[in-house]
Motif scaffolding. Sequence first.
Motif, PDB file in Angstrom:
ATOM      1  N   ARG A 399       0.821  -1.220   0.043  1.00  0.00           N
ATOM      2  CA  ARG A 399       0.048  -0.042   0.069  1.00  0.00           C
ATOM      3  C   ARG A 399       0.874   1.286   0.194  1.00  0.00           C
ATOM      4  O   ARG A 399       0.197   2.283  -0.168  1.00  0.00           O
ATOM      5  CB  ARG A 399      -1.011  -0.133   1.376  1.00  0.00           C
ATOM      6  CG  ARG A 399      -2.111  -1.030   1.223  1.00  0.00           C
ATOM      7  CD  ARG A 399      -2.998  -0.679   0.176  1.00  0.00           C
ATOM      8  NE  ARG A 399      -3.675   0.341   0.575  1.00  0.00           N
ATOM      9  CZ  ARG A 399      -4.053   1.319  -0.039  1.00  0.00           C
ATOM     10  NH1 ARG A 399      -3.266   1.672  -1.193  1.00  0.00           N
ATOM     11  NH2 ARG A 399      -4.655   2.442   0.437  1.00  0.00           N
ATOM     12  N   LYS A 400       1.942   1.119   0.249  1.00  0.00           N
ATOM     13  CA  LYS A 400       3.004   2.106   0.117  1.00  0.00           C
ATOM     14  C   LYS A 400       4.278   1.994  -0.295  1.00  0.00           C
ATOM     15  O   LYS A 400       4.672   0.939  -0.198  1.00  0.00           O
ATOM     16  CB  LYS A 400       3.155   2.805   1.706  1.00  0.00           C
ATOM     17  CG  LYS A 400       2.110   3.342   2.417  1.00  0.00           C
ATOM     18  CD  LYS A 400       2.420   3.896   3.893  1.00  0.00           C
ATOM     19  CE  LYS A 400       1.171   4.374   4.453  1.00  0.00           C
ATOM     20  NZ  LYS A 400       1.625   4.953   5.989  1.00  0.00           N
ATOM     21  N   PRO A 401       5.053   3.099  -0.957  1.00  0.00           N
ATOM     22  CA  PRO A 401       6.160   2.780  -1.746  1.00  0.00           C
ATOM     23  C   PRO A 401       7.466   2.693  -0.670  1.00  0.00           C
ATOM     24  O   PRO A 401       8.259   3.599  -0.689  1.00  0.00           O
ATOM     25  CB  PRO A 401       6.480   4.058  -2.675  1.00  0.00           C
ATOM     26  CG  PRO A 401       5.518   5.254  -1.957  1.00  0.00           C
ATOM     27  CD  PRO A 401       4.588   4.565  -1.346  1.00  0.00           C
ATOM     28  N   LEU A 402       7.300   1.889   0.378  1.00  0.00           N
ATOM     29  CA  LEU A 402       8.394   1.957   1.518  1.00  0.00           C
ATOM     30  C   LEU A 402       9.214   0.633   1.369  1.00  0.00           C
ATOM     31  O   LEU A 402       8.857  -0.341   0.870  1.00  0.00           O
ATOM     32  CB  LEU A 402       7.639   1.971   2.763  1.00  0.00           C
ATOM     33  CG  LEU A 402       6.870   3.156   3.149  1.00  0.00           C
ATOM     34  CD1 LEU A 402       5.998   3.097   4.469  1.00  0.00           C
ATOM     35  CD2 LEU A 402       7.622   4.416   3.256  1.00  0.00           C
ATOM     36  N   ILE A 403      10.601   0.836   1.684  1.00  0.00           N
ATOM     37  CA  ILE A 403      11.518  -0.026   2.055  1.00  0.00           C
ATOM     38  C   ILE A 403      11.970  -0.038   3.424  1.00  0.00           C
ATOM     39  O   ILE A 403      12.355   1.097   4.017  1.00  0.00           O
ATOM     40  CB  ILE A 403      12.492  -0.003   1.064  1.00  0.00           C
ATOM     41  CG1 ILE A 403      12.086   0.077  -0.473  1.00  0.00           C
ATOM     42  CG2 ILE A 403      13.397  -1.198   1.194  1.00  0.00           C
ATOM     43  CD1 ILE A 403      13.422   0.799  -1.240  1.00  0.00           C
ATOM     44  N   LYS A 675       4.271  -5.396 -16.507  1.00  0.00           N
ATOM     45  CA  LYS A 675       3.671  -4.124 -15.858  1.00  0.00           C
ATOM     46  C   LYS A 675       2.461  -4.612 -15.199  1.00  0.00           C
ATOM     47  O   LYS A 675       1.445  -4.987 -15.952  1.00  0.00           O
ATOM     48  CB  LYS A 675       3.573  -3.034 -16.957  1.00  0.00           C
ATOM     49  CG  LYS A 675       2.947  -1.772 -16.198  1.00  0.00           C
ATOM     50  CD  LYS A 675       3.428  -0.593 -17.326  1.00  0.00           C
ATOM     51  CE  LYS A 675       2.963   0.839 -16.676  1.00  0.00           C
ATOM     52  NZ  LYS A 675       3.100   2.023 -17.650  1.00  0.00           N
ATOM     53  N   ARG A 676       2.428  -4.535 -13.977  1.00  0.00           N
ATOM     54  CA  ARG A 676       0.949  -4.619 -13.217  1.00  0.00           C
ATOM     55  C   ARG A 676       0.261  -3.313 -12.917  1.00  0.00           C
ATOM     56  O   ARG A 676       1.087  -2.702 -12.268  1.00  0.00           O
ATOM     57  CB  ARG A 676       1.115  -5.652 -12.175  1.00  0.00           C
ATOM     58  CG  ARG A 676       1.934  -6.846 -12.453  1.00  0.00           C
ATOM     59  CD  ARG A 676       2.168  -7.585 -11.200  1.00  0.00           C
ATOM     60  NE  ARG A 676       0.813  -8.246 -10.613  1.00  0.00           N
ATOM     61  CZ  ARG A 676       0.884  -8.672  -9.210  1.00  0.00           C
ATOM     62  NH1 ARG A 676       1.793  -8.641  -8.642  1.00  0.00           N
ATOM     63  NH2 ARG A 676      -0.485  -9.112  -9.117  1.00  0.00           N
ATOM     64  N   GLU A 677      -0.923  -2.992 -13.596  1.00  0.00           N
ATOM     65  CA  GLU A 677      -1.434  -1.849 -13.278  1.00  0.00           C
ATOM     66  C   GLU A 677      -2.034  -1.649 -11.915  1.00  0.00           C
ATOM     67  O   GLU A 677      -2.703  -2.603 -11.411  1.00  0.00           O
ATOM     68  CB  GLU A 677      -2.764  -1.600 -14.530  1.00  0.00           C
ATOM     69  CG  GLU A 677      -2.164  -1.274 -15.952  1.00  0.00           C
ATOM     70  CD  GLU A 677      -1.556  -0.079 -16.010  1.00  0.00           C
ATOM     71  OE1 GLU A 677      -1.507   0.964 -15.280  1.00  0.00           O
ATOM     72  OE2 GLU A 677      -0.589  -0.214 -16.956  1.00  0.00           O
ATOM     73  N   ARG A 678      -1.818  -0.607 -11.342  1.00  0.00           N
ATOM     74  CA  ARG A 678      -2.375  -0.462  -9.761  1.00  0.00           C
ATOM     75  C   ARG A 678      -3.785   0.169  -9.933  1.00  0.00           C
ATOM     76  O   ARG A 678      -4.062   1.021 -10.521  1.00  0.00           O
ATOM     77  CB  ARG A 678      -1.529   0.435  -9.066  1.00  0.00           C
ATOM     78  CG  ARG A 678      -0.043  -0.031  -8.975  1.00  0.00           C
ATOM     79  CD  ARG A 678       0.472   0.987  -8.070  1.00  0.00           C
ATOM     80  NE  ARG A 678       0.125   0.968  -6.748  1.00  0.00           N
ATOM     81  CZ  ARG A 678       0.242   0.269  -5.634  1.00  0.00           C
ATOM     82  NH1 ARG A 678       1.315  -0.716  -5.883  1.00  0.00           N
ATOM     83  NH2 ARG A 678      -0.331   0.265  -4.607  1.00  0.00           N
ATOM     84  N   GLU A 679      -4.584  -0.575  -9.527  1.00  0.00           N
ATOM     85  CA  GLU A 679      -6.213  -0.370  -9.372  1.00  0.00           C
ATOM     86  C   GLU A 679      -6.385   1.071  -8.344  1.00  0.00           C
ATOM     87  O   GLU A 679      -7.039   1.895  -8.642  1.00  0.00           O
ATOM     88  CB  GLU A 679      -6.900  -1.342  -8.774  1.00  0.00           C
ATOM     89  CG  GLU A 679      -7.001  -2.447  -9.989  1.00  0.00           C
ATOM     90  CD  GLU A 679      -7.993  -3.468  -9.398  1.00  0.00           C
ATOM     91  OE1 GLU A 679      -8.529  -3.381  -8.390  1.00  0.00           O
ATOM     92  OE2 GLU A 679      -7.992  -4.491 -10.170  1.00  0.00           O
ATOM     93  N   VAL A 680      -5.426   1.014  -7.177  1.00  0.00           N
ATOM     94  CA  VAL A 680      -5.648   2.110  -6.266  1.00  0.00           C
ATOM     95  C   VAL A 680      -4.060   2.710  -5.940  1.00  0.00           C
ATOM     96  O   VAL A 680      -3.108   1.921  -5.982  1.00  0.00           O
ATOM     97  CB  VAL A 680      -6.204   1.422  -5.025  1.00  0.00           C
ATOM     98  CG1 VAL A 680      -6.352   2.560  -4.063  1.00  0.00           C
ATOM     99  CG2 VAL A 680      -7.371   0.754  -5.107  1.00  0.00           C
ATOM    100  N   GLY A 681      -4.128   3.877  -5.983  1.00  0.00           N
ATOM    101  CA  GLY A 681      -2.834   4.550  -5.880  1.00  0.00           C
ATOM    102  C   GLY A 681      -2.231   4.236  -4.456  1.00  0.00           C
ATOM    103  O   GLY A 681      -2.856   3.712  -3.489  1.00  0.00           O
ATOM    104  N   PHE A 682      -0.925   4.740  -4.107  1.00  0.00           N
ATOM    105  CA  PHE A 682      -0.322   4.604  -2.894  1.00  0.00           C
ATOM    106  C   PHE A 682      -1.177   5.285  -1.605  1.00  0.00           C
ATOM    107  O   PHE A 682      -1.475   6.437  -1.992  1.00  0.00           O
ATOM    108  CB  PHE A 682       1.263   4.815  -2.822  1.00  0.00           C
ATOM    109  CG  PHE A 682       2.039   4.184  -3.497  1.00  0.00           C
ATOM    110  CD1 PHE A 682       1.984   2.608  -3.304  1.00  0.00           C
ATOM    111  CD2 PHE A 682       2.738   4.550  -4.480  1.00  0.00           C
ATOM    112  CE1 PHE A 682       3.010   1.795  -4.134  1.00  0.00           C
ATOM    113  CE2 PHE A 682       3.591   3.613  -5.354  1.00  0.00           C
ATOM    114  CZ  PHE A 682       3.627   2.230  -5.180  1.00  0.00           C
TER     115      PHE A 682
END
Length: 1146
Positions: A399-403, A675-682
């Motif tokens: 759900r987030k662009p976190l590492i 490429k996997r399209e994201r249905e919901v943004g981060f």
Amino acid sequence: MSTVVAQSLHVFGLRSHVTNNIFFFDEQIVIFPSGNHCVKYNLDQKWQKFIAGSDKSQGMLALSISPNRRYLAISETVQDKPIITIYELSSIPCRKRKVLNNFEFQVQKFTSMAFSPDSKYLLTQTSPPESNLVYWLWEKQKVMAVIKADIQNNPIYQVSINPQDNTQVCITGNGIFKILRFAEGTLKQTNFQRGESPNCLAHSWVSEDRIIVGTDTGKLFLFESGDQRWETNIMVKEPTSSRSLDIIHESESLVEFPPPSSPASSIEQMSTTTYTQQVVLPQVFAIAAYSKGFACSAGPGRVLLFEKVEEKDFYRESREIRIPVDPQSNDPSQSDKQDVLCLCFSPSEETLVASTSKNQLYSITMSLTEISKGEAAHFEYLLYPLHSASITGLATCIRKPLIATCSLDRSVRIWNYESNTLELYKEYQEEAYTVSLHPSGHYIVVGFADKLRLMNLLIDDIRSFKEYSVRGCKECAFSNGGHLFAAVNGNVIHIFTTTNLENINNLKGHTGKIRSLVWNTDDSKLISAGTDGAVYEWNLSTGKRETECVLKVCSYNSVTISPDGKVIFAVGSDQTLKEIADSLILREIPAFDVVYTAITISHSGRMIFVGTSVGTIRAMKYPLPLQREFNEYQAHAGPVTKILLTFDDQFLLTVSEDGCLFTWKVFDKEGRGIKREREVGFAEEVLVTKTDMEEKAQIMLELKTRVEELKMENEYQLRLKDMNYSEKIKELTDKFIQEMESLKTKNQVLKTEKEKQDISHREHLEDLIERQSRELQDLECCNNQKLLLEYEKYQELQLKSQRMQEEYEKQLRDNDETKSQALEELTEFYEAKLQEKTGLLEEAQEDVRQQLREFEETKKQIEEDEDREIQDIKTKYERKLRDEKESNLRLKGETGIMRKKFSSLQKEIEERTNDIELLKTEQVKLQGVIRSLEKDIQGLKREIQERDETIQDKEKRIYDLKKKNQELEKFKFVLDYKIKELKKQIEPRENEIKVMKEQIQEMEDELERFHKQNTQLELNITELLQKLRATDQEMRKEQQKERDLEALVRRFKTDLHNCVSYIQEPRQLKEKIRALFEKYVQRADMVEIAGLNSDLQQEYARQREHLERNLATLKKKVVKEGELHRADYVRIMQCSPRMSSAPVLL
């Protein structure tokens, strides 16, 4: 080759033990080593570009940039062989210009390098035992000179070339400080050491012949042309309490990555001895020169700026810069105890950048150091806090662009791979071995040395909310749905739920340590692999193994599962990648002489990425090829510990033992299923605790009440001020009205005086003008007479000069003849002398040769004597060594006895510790009560302090306002006095100016009247003249007409007289009269018509001429009026200063 491509995007990390590990490419771009790359980082735009290391490189050792910022030299070891690669930085992307890999001398690795000022030559230093100093013409790959820099195998830390001279070089090391000059194909030493040289860690050229040298005992030396000119000590005094012990522990943890030949090795040697002393001796690891002086590291976390004293040969300390205390650290006092290893100034000298022994990068703007006078300035992070040891854990979420990463540096860090920033980080007391992120991105599980902790990721903190007694957990993983997480405890896997946080299952079966865990896509199964060579597939509903594959020869490092859950991929110590299905190994793909340490598969199931023990990344497509069909990328300088793909298969994440985190952009040339399209943004939601929110709300309320109170106070004070100021204004207005009336009376008196002065001034002016005219006439007469006399003298002098010239020409001719004769005589004399001297020279040369032979014989004898002495000394020291070995054996026996005593004492200590623990529990209870009471006391104290502060602030404000009022009254009094004086000075001048202006205005009015009259008169004159000319022309025309008519009448009379003669003959008379009629009557009409036409043309021409004349006269008038106006204006302007200065003259 594989169709799967990975492109490096960003790196989080630094390799601090690389010599010269940071420098500026230009004002905005810095270059530093990270992993097995050199990174070009733009400080403003925050982008990174990579210069990859050589294939099969074992890591970078040293860097050097040319003075023109065009070339970059990188020292590496490739398959245990040294190599120097020179890149051209100006080209995009950076390309290899030259590779130096063929060496005719012995070399293990190059530890330091430096370019010449014209960038044509390269100076390199090899490591002991060879310690060769090599001078290259690098573009032609030609070695110009090679010498052994040190015979005693001491490490050499830095080499450099004079920034003004290609041929002069300097080297410093342990007991080494040498200045050498390249001449006749070799490097010759030009300075000679007197006594024992100190351990010189760094140096820098501050001018053409001056070098600053720093030592491991905190001393700075200034050498000029090899001779010492100046010396100073840098001293830091610290207490020898627990702080020194902490510093020793820190230095022990830094041994993780020791630079093989850099000054950092001396850190470990010095730490145990120097920190126990009362006075800590700071080690000078880095020196950087700039226009005002130089900067140098001065012990842990400290940099000093030295500026040159004007007109003297020494430097004084001007500023101190410190590494700031880190509030996120477990022990904030230790964050500034890291040694500064490299310093670099930007080209404009606006920014100073530093790298430290803990892999951190700091910067400071030099203007800030000038502002902070008296106090020490502080560095800021150039990028963000980086890992300083091996990264052991890596995780990402959905759900987030976190590492999330954890490291042996006892820290947990949360990175954002979209913005390439550090979101959160925190340091702990124990080492962190593994980390896992919840799919939502709100929680993490971290395995520490003592416990397993489940923690919340808050907006500004990482806070633990559940702890499990799982010691030394090396692997943990959240399930894909996030409702479960697994943690490894030795050879047992514990399964916990995230809802009630309980242990619901324990999976036992491994006989060795478990090294890797992975969940399948629907979280129904868990796959594990360990050092026992077993790969198990667990069914979580039953808690039993479904499939198993055991190969005891192989110790597995990592395991992953295909998206459909049918195939397991495992890598281990046997240098193969195994494809396992239904407890059977389907295929084994060879790794080609490397060990695979980590593996991951894409969510599409078409791409596999593996990390190797040499730090490279391999990208291959699935199904796996049998041949060598993969793309290999240089990434890290150590074994890859973890590798992951993000949920959308767009980014690859890799971490390593070198402490670096790489993010890669993944491409598929075929473009299938990547490429996997994201249905919901981060998600943008962040966790915040209720207490934090309440505290902030409370603070907000307090601030609001304070603001309202301050508003009320300000309004009240403003009203009081308004009242006071209104009264003062009334008083001032009354005073000014009285003063105005008195000034008016004075003004009238002054006007009368001024009129009298004007009259006297005019009379005086007239007298002066008359005198001046007389004096001018007298002077003209005198000057004319003098000019005549001077002209006569000039003619006489001209005649004399001509005679003199003729005489001197004769003398010159005579001199030339005598000179030529003298020259001939001298040449003969000196040729004879030369022959004598050549004979003497030959004799002297023979003497020199004999002396040289004698010197060589004496030299041989001395060398033989020295060899004998060395052998004697050797035998002495060998005896000493034997004695010491015997004493060591005795001491070992004694230590055995002491160990037995120590074990018995330990048992007693354990018994006592149990008693202490019982007492501690009671103490904790009592401390809880004390804390609650202390909190109440602190709350009451805070309230008292706040009220006292508000009272003090109000009193201060009242006092300040009173002071301001007093100052304002003083200023007002002074200003009033000044206004009065200025008015006294200005008013008489203003009155004079007004009178003069009125006079000028009157004169201008008169001038205008005269101009108007003149123009009117000129117009009248021109009109009258034109009328006169017109009447004259008409009169002439009328006179001409009259003459023409008289002539016509005369002709008619003669013709009529002729006709009368035919009066007797009627026919002829008739013809004659008809002819007369035709001749005179018709012609007269024609003449009248022609006369009328000519009259019209003449009238038109006359009017045209009249208008042209009027136009010409008007133009002349305009020009004349302009000239007159200019002349009048100039005259008035000349008169006005005279008139203004007239009263002053009086």
